[in-house]
Design a protein around this motif. Structure first.
Motif, PDB file in Angstrom:
ATOM      1  N   LEU A 189      39.139  46.631  47.083  1.00  0.00           N
ATOM      2  CA  LEU A 189      39.760  45.891  45.985  1.00  0.00           C
ATOM      3  C   LEU A 189      38.688  45.469  44.993  1.00  0.00           C
ATOM      4  O   LEU A 189      37.721  44.794  45.363  1.00  0.00           O
ATOM      5  CB  LEU A 189      40.489  44.652  46.507  1.00  0.00           C
ATOM      6  CG  LEU A 189      41.797  44.852  47.269  1.00  0.00           C
ATOM      7  CD1 LEU A 189      42.363  43.504  47.697  1.00  0.00           C
ATOM      8  CD2 LEU A 189      42.818  45.597  46.425  1.00  0.00           C
ATOM      9  N   ASP A 204      41.242  37.734  39.921  1.00  0.00           N
ATOM     10  CA  ASP A 204      42.617  37.748  40.434  1.00  0.00           C
ATOM     11  C   ASP A 204      43.011  36.338  40.874  1.00  0.00           C
ATOM     12  O   ASP A 204      42.556  35.859  41.903  1.00  0.00           O
ATOM     13  CB  ASP A 204      42.717  38.721  41.611  1.00  0.00           C
ATOM     14  CG  ASP A 204      44.136  38.857  42.147  1.00  0.00           C
ATOM     15  OD1 ASP A 204      45.057  38.339  41.494  1.00  0.00           O
ATOM     16  OD2 ASP A 204      44.312  39.488  43.195  1.00  0.00           O
ATOM     17  N   ALA A 239      45.869  41.688  47.809  1.00  0.00           N
ATOM     18  CA  ALA A 239      45.086  41.422  49.016  1.00  0.00           C
ATOM     19  C   ALA A 239      45.975  41.069  50.196  1.00  0.00           C
ATOM     20  O   ALA A 239      45.689  41.429  51.344  1.00  0.00           O
ATOM     21  CB  ALA A 239      44.088  40.291  48.756  1.00  0.00           C
ATOM     22  N   SER A 283      42.609  44.943  41.872  1.00  0.00           N
ATOM     23  CA  SER A 283      43.478  43.959  42.533  1.00  0.00           C
ATOM     24  C   SER A 283      44.385  43.230  41.551  1.00  0.00           C
ATOM     25  O   SER A 283      45.441  42.717  41.929  1.00  0.00           O
ATOM     26  CB  SER A 283      42.635  42.939  43.303  1.00  0.00           C
ATOM     27  OG  SER A 283      41.857  42.164  42.410  1.00  0.00           O
ATOM     28  N   LEU A 297      38.287  41.225  42.083  1.00  0.00           N
ATOM     29  CA  LEU A 297      38.949  40.153  42.817  1.00  0.00           C
ATOM     30  C   LEU A 297      38.578  38.788  42.270  1.00  0.00           C
ATOM     31  O   LEU A 297      39.315  37.820  42.449  1.00  0.00           O
ATOM     32  CB  LEU A 297      38.594  40.233  44.309  1.00  0.00           C
ATOM     33  CG  LEU A 297      39.656  39.709  45.271  1.00  0.00           C
ATOM     34  CD1 LEU A 297      40.878  40.617  45.249  1.00  0.00           C
ATOM     35  CD2 LEU A 297      39.119  39.624  46.689  1.00  0.00           C
TER      36      LEU A 297
END
Length: 493
Positions: A245, A251, A257, A221, A248
């Protein structure tokens, strides 16, 4: 997760607060800030434009109800559009006879093999009998990595280091699974550092000949728009059923997303939010929208708690609470249970209103993990009788405990004060009937669900039923009134 998006989007929406009646001009100004926030989060430009246009149209057509602050209604619209943008999603894995075939594909370095291990652990916990297939014949280390993961999670691995044809390997693996009564086959296919025709042809042959029930694209991601573009390219060749993903938790933007479903039409099925094999969650658009808007995600927290907590210990604690018994040992056990949910920062991100508090504590150099360890050290320095009956802890005992735990005397007092508050709450709870308890929970739930903007800005105080912010003078008067009522109640006892 998505910290920068949460902050910028929260600031954009808060910009509308205190404007009184919303007009077309200030709504469009607020939407301009929302658009800027999404672009900074690396959300695809066409997705941003369509998203903002929908919110603007709905906001301009608001029939503002008297019981709601207009800004709260706009937050509700933003929340609903975020859900629509990322959903709908069905994360269930189908059951097919005689075996369900799941094909994992992705670029090299996206976390595909690790995700295979996580998915296998999840399937086994659900009562399924998965089989890992080491179909990545391009990277020798991939076979060894999958075998190590299989040993960790207790899932058998089908591999053949002498085989050069992944299609033949996968076909023999499915026959092996049927013969050994494995009901799910997870194909860990090869990846590349970039998309090339050789990779696509290989994956396409596997898909045509084995006809997998689900094809999942695993993508990092943190690569943002590159993740969306690669998902689009794979979908054109393989007709993906879902996206997983990974990474995350690292991120801070969230562009992938928010963009992947709108650009590819393929839903996000699962998200990887950590390095451990348990760190794979079903993707719920409504919960993710709540996290993005700072509303927390209590549903996921409770699900995680049910999975991680010891059922027998929870039952014992429940019986103790029903009796109104709550010792420092119980207090420590609850902390130990909470530690299984992950870091304190992660837990706070799930709780409405505490996501921003976690960030504030970080900026103040307050270490929640260190605080938990310090409290545990203090309790460990107490005798069994002191933990059972903290009221006997006098000055002499406090000094001994402080020396044993390596802390200051005032920290002992702070812990005991915290314990007394919690013990009083437990005692009060034990005296409630089941109806009162349910009403209590229902009231808290309604406060969160009916007033989402108050969660975004927990420092904003409102008068009951007015939807207006209290002035500093009004807040001071309210504080004095509450303090007076508390003293009066205490005196009456």
């Amino acid at each position: 997760m998505f910290e920068s998006l949460q902050e910028s989007l929260g600031n954009a929406i808060r910009n509308l607060t205190g404007r009184g009646k919303l007009t077309e001009a200030n709504i469009r100004e607020g939407m301009r800030l929302v658009q800027q926030s999404l672009l900074e989060a690396d959300v695809s430009l066409p997705v941003v434009k369509d998203f903002v246009d929908k919110i603007t149209q709905k906001s301009l057509g608001l029939q503002v109800e008297k019981v709601y602050n207009p800004t709260e209604q706009i937050v509700t619209i933003v929340h609903d559009e975020l859900v629509n943008l990322m959903g709908p999603v069905d994360s269930r894995i189908p059951t097919k006879e005689p075996v369900t075939i799941i094909m994992l594909c992705g670029l090299q370095g996206s976390g595909k093999t690790t995700t295979c291990g996580k998915l296998g652990k999840r399937l086994k916990a659900a009562g399924r009998k998965p089989l890992f297939v080491a179909a990545d014949l391009q990277r020798p280390a991939a076979i060894a990595q999958l075998e190590v993961l299989g040993e960790k999670v207790g899932v058998p691995v089908f591999s053949d280091r002498k085989c050069a044809d992944p299609v033949d390997l996968c076909r023999r693996a499915v026959e092996h699974a049927i013969a050994n009564e494995n009901d799910v086959v997870l194909l860990d296919t090869a990846g590349r550092l970039h998309i090339d025709q050789e990779l696509m042809d290989q994956l396409n042959r596997i898909e045509r000949q084995l006809d997998p029930d689900q094809v999942y694209f695993v993508v990092d991601s943190m690569t943002g728009q590159d993740a969306v573009n690669s998902a689009k390219a794979f979908n054109e060749t393989l007709e993906l059923d879902g996206v997983i993903l990974t990474k995350l938790d690292g991120d801070t933007r969230g562009g992938a997303a928010l963009s992947v479903k709108a650009i590819t039409g393929v839903p996000i099925k699962f998200i990887g939010s950590g390095e451990t094999l348990e760190a794979l969650e079903e993707f719920h658009p409504d919960r993710m929208a709540g996290r993005i808007l700072g509303m927390g995600d209590l549903a996921t927290l409770l699900e995680t708690a049910r999975e991680k907590f010891d059922a027998a210990e929870l039952k014992r604690q429940q019986e103790q609470l029903e009796k109104g018994v709550f010792t420092l040992d119980d207090f420590r056990r609850q902390m130990q249970q909470a530690n299984r949910l992950g870091s304190m920062h992660k837990i706070m991100s799930f709780i409405p209103g505490l996501g921003q508090l976690s960030k504030i504590l970080g900026s103040m150099n307050v270490d929640p993990e260190g605080e938990m360890r310090r409290i545990g050290g203090i309790i460990d320095s107490m005798t069994k009788e002191e933990r059972r009956n903290p009221k006997i802890i006098d000055y002499r005992r406090k000094r001994r405990i402080a020396l044993g735990a390596g802390v200051e005397m005032h920290q002992i007092n702070e812990l005991l004060t915290m314990y007394e508050h919690m013990a009083a709450m437990v005692k009060s709870w034990s005296h409630m009937g089941i109806g009162e308890k349910m009403d209590n929970v229902r009231d808290m739930t309604q406060q969160v669900s009916q007033s989402p903007f108050s969660v975004l800005n927990p420092l904003q105080k409102k008068g009951p039923g007015t939807g207006k912010r209290l002035t500093a003078k009004e807040r001071l008067a309210q504080k004095k009134r509450l303090e007076k009522e508390r003293r009066k109640k205490k005196k009456g006892k």
